[in-house]
Write a protein that holds these residues in place. Structure first.
Motif, short mmCIF file in Angstrom:
data_model
loop_
_atom_site.label_atom_id
_atom_site.label_comp_id
_atom_site.label_asym_id
_atom_site.label_seq_id
_atom_site.Cartn_x
_atom_site.Cartn_y
_atom_site.Cartn_z
N GLU A 28 34.23 16.29 45.10
CA GLU A 28 33.89 17.44 44.24
C GLU A 28 32.90 17.01 43.16
N LYS A 29 31.95 17.86 42.91
CA LYS A 29 30.98 17.63 41.83
C LYS A 29 31.10 18.82 40.89
N ILE A 30 31.75 18.58 39.76
CA ILE A 30 32.16 19.67 38.87
C ILE A 30 31.32 19.66 37.59
N GLY A 31 30.83 20.82 37.23
CA GLY A 31 30.16 21.01 35.94
C GLY A 31 31.16 21.53 34.93
N MET A 221 22.01 21.06 36.61
CA MET A 221 23.41 21.39 36.90
C MET A 221 23.51 22.13 38.23
N ILE A 225 26.05 20.36 41.19
CA ILE A 225 27.49 20.70 41.22
C ILE A 225 27.85 21.69 42.34
N VAL A 228 32.66 24.70 39.02
CA VAL A 228 32.56 24.76 37.56
C VAL A 228 33.96 24.86 36.97
N ASP A 242 27.94 26.91 42.54
CA ASP A 242 27.03 26.25 41.60
C ASP A 242 26.99 27.00 40.27
N TYR A 243 26.09 26.60 39.39
CA TYR A 243 26.05 27.18 38.04
C TYR A 243 25.64 28.65 38.07
#
Length: 539
Positions: A28-31, A221, A225, A228, A242-243
């Motif tokens: 996971e790539k979390i903002g 971002m 990501i 979020v 995504d954002y």
């Protein structure tokens, strides 16, 4: 890999988290988003065990390695940038350190009687170092530093001689080389130029661990990501996507909540009107009591929490002549380094020129020449008729009087303005309520930038020269600035590494190259379409 389980945290009288829960899984790539002061840095500190929740717990799987990059990089000196980056590479750097000690011991005459023992240990450690890919570490460290914009000379020079911004890049490089199971990155895009930011984007997209990061750059971002976590009012809310998806979903959630709130308010008003009308009549006593009990049991719908934004209407700048700046045959060098040889450039009224070029191409130098804070070695820089210039550069923030409050600073600059207009101006740039009483010395970099921008735009010039105006600004403030400048009727010349800002405001690109200036009409979006790249230094 990491779980936040019903955490609560209080800082003085302020509740930061109230029974909040979330998780970070592999891949996971979390903002991490939320208004300033919402608790993003506190969350990072709790995950790294620098701080603890008052209630609940932060659970990390056994054996998981965590790398944390923050803006507080600490002292660095006495080593090269490469050595500093390699030093943070986890277990392999510890093995490298032992190997170096053993090499020193082998050459030490005082330890000659232990040489056989040292040689045996050296063989074991060397085999382990090779097995861990240690001999490729130097080249990997150089690859990371190159991606972050370092020249070979900077890589091998003493890290202590670097500026704060470049030390930040070294600290970031240390985490990237380490490749931990979990990366926590607090504003990694600060202090990066466009080329380095795009390189970092690609690096993080190819990273197979878990990532939790904050960033004031929405394009960065958006590309990195896939989830979020929003911190707001003590709660953690998760959005998958995504954002951009988060922004759309948040707006939709607000709309639904507002509709629910309004429906419930209408129903409550109707019930209360019935109770008020019939509470004195014995014949309706049972119905009135029934409705009162019903109202007591209702779960009240709260109105959506809206980020407070004050829109300030800016005056129209006076009209300038059609030729705003005329640069002819300009030569400029610093020591042996030639920046321009015979530069010719014309900027016309209503052009919004963004300046692009690789590091050292002379972007900031061009703005300084136009603003008059630097002189050409030869040639002329002529400002056109009726041009009133406003110049924003990072040093402008250092000129604020630290002892004056935000309001006093505005009042001193515009003594004829009424208090209401100045408070409205302050609100438009994010200083609401008591924040206008903050002294300039305690303001953050972003707050100082907002104040300088407010001073410049209250009585707007017809020519804005802006050198990295989006540095230190959060996403909401950038959006506000874009909205203000979209309607600006003057001329602009600016440098920025924020792609959203560039695309929203430019209608002409000036790309500085060793061969001269290349012009692109249609702005940054057209430049990307025509060149196939987002920055000049990418190949």
């Amino acid at each position: 890999m990491i779980r936040l389980d019903n955490i609560s945290k209080q800082n003085g009288q302020r509740l930061i988290f109230i029974e909040a829960s979330a998780a970070l899984q592999k891949g996971e790539k979390i903002g991490l988003v939320g208004p300033n002061g919402a608790g993003k840095t506190t969350l990072f500190r709790m995950i790294t065990r620098e701080d603890e929740p008052d209630e609940g717990q932060v659970l990390t799987e056994r054996g998981v390695t965590i790398g944390f990059f923050s803006q507080d990089v600490g002292e660095m000196e006495g080593r090269s940038a490469v050595a500093e980056v390699m030093n943070g590479a986890g277990a392999v750097s510890e093995v490298a350190a032992e190997l170096a000690e053993l090499e020193t011991a082998m050459a030490d005459p005082d330890q000659f009687d232990k040489l056989d023992e040292i040689l045996e240990r050296f063989g074991t450690v060397q085999a382990r170092f090779e097995e861990m890919g240690g001999y490729a570490l130097d080249s990997k460290a150089r690859e990371v530093l190159h991606g972050l914009g370092f020249s070979q000379e900077m890589m091998d020079g003493d890290v202590g001689r670097l500026s704060g911004g470049w030390k930040m890049r070294v600290a970031l490089g240390r985490i990237l080389l380490m490749r931990p199971d979990v990366m926590l990155l607090d504003e990694p895009s600060n202090h990066l130029d466009l080329e380095s930011m795009i390189w970092l984007e690609q690096f993080l997209r190819g990273y197979d661990g878990a990532l939790l990061m904050t960033s004031h750059d929405r394009a960065f971002m958006n590309r990195v990501i896939n989830k979020v976590i929003e911190i707001d009012g003590g709660n953690l809310t998760v959005f998958s996507g995504d954002y951009e998806f988060y922004e759309q979903q948040r707006a939709l959630n607000e709309k639904h909540q507002q509709a629910q709130f309004e429906r419930q308010q209408a129903m409550l008003a109707k019930e209360i009107a019935f109770i008020d009308r019939f509470k004195a009549r014995a014949s309706h006593a049972a119905q009135v009591q029934s409705r009162i009990k019903k109202l007591d049991k209702i779960d009240k719908v709260e109105p959506p929490k809206r980020r407070q934004t004050t829109v300030f209407e800016f005056a129209t700048p006076p009209r300038s002549g059609d030729d705003v700046v005329n640069i002819k045959g300009v030569h400029k060098r610093y020591g042996n380094r030639v920046i321009y040889e015979g530069l010719d450039l014309m900027i016309r009224r209503k052009e919004r020129c963004c300046v692009m070029g690789v590091n050292g191409a002379g972007k900031s130098t061009l703005l300084k020449l136009v603003a008059g804070s630097s002189e050409p070695d030869a040639g002329t820089v002529a400002i056109g008729g009726s041009v009133k210039m406003g110049y924003f550069a990072q040093h402008a923030m250092d000129l604020l009087d630290g002892e004056k409050t935000v309001f006093e600073t505005l009042d001193a600059a515009f003594p004829q303005a009424n208090q209401g207009a100045l408070r409205s101006l302050a609100g438009g740039f994010g200083f609401s309520g008591d924040e206008v009483e903050k002294r300039c010395r305690v303001l953050s970099g972003g707050e100082k930038a907002r104040l300088v921008m407010a001073l410049m735009l209250y009585d707007p010039p017809n020519f804005l020269v802006l050198d990295e105006p989006t540095n230190h600004l959060d996403i909401a403030t950038k959006e506000m600035l874009i909205e203000v400048l979209k309607d600006y009727e003057g001329t602009m010349l600016f440098v920025s590494h924020d792609r959203h800002f560039l695309a929203a405001l430019s209608n002409r690109v000036l790309e500085l190259t060793p061969e001269g200036v290349h012009y692109y009409g249609g702005g940054y979006t057209e430049y990307v379409a025509r060149t196939g790249q987002e920055a000049p230094g990418l190949h």
